[in-house]
Design a protein around this motif. Sequence first.
Motif, PDB file in Angstrom:
ATOM      1  N   ASP A 102       0.811  -1.222   0.000  1.00  0.00           N
ATOM      2  CA  ASP A 102       0.000   0.000   0.000  1.00  0.00           C
ATOM      3  C   ASP A 102       0.844   1.273   0.000  1.00  0.00           C
ATOM      4  OD1 ASP A 102      -2.360  -1.439   0.022  1.00  0.00           O
ATOM      5  OD2 ASP A 102      -2.515  -1.456   2.213  1.00  0.00           O
ATOM      6  N   GLY A 103       2.165   1.130   0.092  1.00  0.00           N
ATOM      7  CA  GLY A 103       3.038   2.291   0.127  1.00  0.00           C
ATOM      8  C   GLY A 103       3.069   2.983   1.472  1.00  0.00           C
ATOM      9  N   LYS A 104       2.527   2.344   2.509  1.00  0.00           N
ATOM     10  CA  LYS A 104       2.463   2.956   3.840  1.00  0.00           C
ATOM     11  C   LYS A 104       3.675   2.608   4.693  1.00  0.00           C
ATOM     12  CE  LYS A 104      -2.604   2.897   3.936  1.00  0.00           C
ATOM     13  NZ  LYS A 104      -3.813   2.344   4.618  1.00  0.00           N
ATOM     14  N   GLN A 105       4.447   1.624   4.253  1.00  0.00           N
ATOM     15  CA  GLN A 105       5.589   1.152   5.026  1.00  0.00           C
ATOM     16  C   GLN A 105       6.738   0.884   4.065  1.00  0.00           C
ATOM     17  OE1 GLN A 105       5.506  -2.639   7.404  1.00  0.00           O
ATOM     18  NE2 GLN A 105       4.205  -1.421   8.739  1.00  0.00           N
ATOM     19  N   PRO A 106       7.922   1.435   4.321  1.00  0.00           N
ATOM     20  CA  PRO A 106       9.057   1.112   3.451  1.00  0.00           C
ATOM     21  C   PRO A 106       9.740  -0.172   3.887  1.00  0.00           C
ATOM     22  CG  PRO A 106       9.716   2.728   5.073  1.00  0.00           C
ATOM     23  CD  PRO A 106       8.254   2.446   5.329  1.00  0.00           C
TER      24      PRO A 106
ATOM     25  N   LEU B 135      11.697   2.032  -0.606  1.00  0.00           N
ATOM     26  CA  LEU B 135      12.935   1.471  -0.082  1.00  0.00           C
ATOM     27  C   LEU B 135      13.736   2.519   0.678  1.00  0.00           C
ATOM     28  CD1 LEU B 135      15.108  -0.881  -0.090  1.00  0.00           C
ATOM     29  CD2 LEU B 135      16.013   0.200  -2.170  1.00  0.00           C
ATOM     30  N   VAL B 136      14.334   2.102   1.778  1.00  0.00           N
ATOM     31  CA  VAL B 136      15.361   2.871   2.481  1.00  0.00           C
ATOM     32  C   VAL B 136      16.587   1.981   2.563  1.00  0.00           C
ATOM     33  CG1 VAL B 136      16.023   4.047   4.607  1.00  0.00           C
ATOM     34  CG2 VAL B 136      13.641   4.130   3.835  1.00  0.00           C
ATOM     35  N   LEU B 137      17.741   2.515   2.165  1.00  0.00           N
ATOM     36  CA  LEU B 137      18.982   1.741   2.203  1.00  0.00           C
ATOM     37  C   LEU B 137      19.783   2.103   3.440  1.00  0.00           C
ATOM     38  CD1 LEU B 137      20.486   1.733  -1.419  1.00  0.00           C
ATOM     39  CD2 LEU B 137      19.514  -0.193  -0.162  1.00  0.00           C
TER      40      LEU B 137
END
Length: 455
Positions: free
Chosen positions: A248-252, A277-279
């Motif tokens: 849903d795009g609510k959590q990376p 995404l978070v790297l």
Amino acid sequence: MRFITTFILLFCLLPALASAQSLDSVAVATRTVAIEGARIVQKPGQVIRRGNIVIRDGLITAVGPSVAIPSDAARIDGDSLTVYAGFIDGLSHAGMPTPPKPPSNTGSQKVSRANPPNDRAGIQPARTALSQLDASLKSVAALRKAGFTVAHVVPQGRMLPGKGAIVLLAGKVPEAMILQQDVSLFAQLTGAQGVYPATPMGVMAKMRQLYREAARRKQLEAQYASSSASMPRPEFDAAHYAFFPVLDGKQPIYMHTTGPLDIYRALRLKTNLGYPLVLSGLYGGFESVDLLLDASVPLFLTLKMPEAPKEKVMQDSLEVDISNYDPSLHVTDHTNTDNERINLDTRRRIFYNEYLATAATLYDAGLNFGFTTKDVKTTDIHPNLRKMVNNGLSEDAALAALTTVPAKILGLSRRVGTVEKGKMGNLVVTNGPLFEEDTKILHVFVDGQRFTYNN
């Protein structure tokens, strides 16, 4: 006679004891602290040379050069002290217990190596940081002593250890520490032990499978919710359902990387599947600048540094060695081994210096980042920060990576990251400029609660 004397002394002391108890109860009830006459770094590049800060009930209620001190405040003489916003850890295992080793694949514990149960394969995305968090673990106190007041903590594990939470680094029980739970899904390219997926390529394949299965299951759930009663209820699968907020795009997904190849693979997965995404990690990130610029994803750079290469017996300056360095050198016989040794030593030193300058390289390229302490000894944090500054990263950029940048990435800018009225009382008080070698942290405030250190 002795009894009468003792009674008279106690009677005389009663007013003083009552007064002391009254002051203690007021201090506890109001939780009011004032730091007077300190140098205040409100945020990178914004400094009050001499001012006061008042914290009441966990919030900063006043900051400035002429702020009045409330009568019920516990006072701290800030002369020669510097105050910063509390540091924020972008990815941490603080408070997270070490998972038990998986059982050997023998006897009654034997499972299919090709298709093991999810927990045996390191696939536990439904686990939450709150369910794992142990406030008594030494890692919490150690990270706080290093100046960190807020951390994005994730469970320990392998491929998909679970969901992350944002916590305050103070509190006797997990519920007292939680700021926000289930803010991320943590992943890494770490394979399972002895079963599939055991390799980074296997992890990538399994991630694609899980993500697409989750998307299909979510579609079935939507059809079931809007259909007549004749449609069978979709089976529940915890691993798939854990992906729904990501879909849903609510959590990376926070993907921890341990080298340039990991960075490339993580970004390929994002391109293939399309999730936020978070790297984190970014070991060797100086080799991946163009990739990171093109990807435009939030970044948390590791505070871990490689060990310095061993010195040569007869060492020239690095500049002299670089001038003689030949990356294509091939030794043809045993008489040329000294040249090969010098060449190899120079190569190690070049790469070591590039690692030390990674933060500066990323920042100079226009990449903003916070810091992660995952896999870092807390005693190495400040020496490594100084190495980054000594190798080209500006002090303002380093401070931003500890405060304002992670606050923005984590969606916490309204609460923490700067020393301003209305923000949480999360502060670091030092006896000098933060990045100088002899500077010590004297006090750390977490939600207004003071921790004092005698370094």
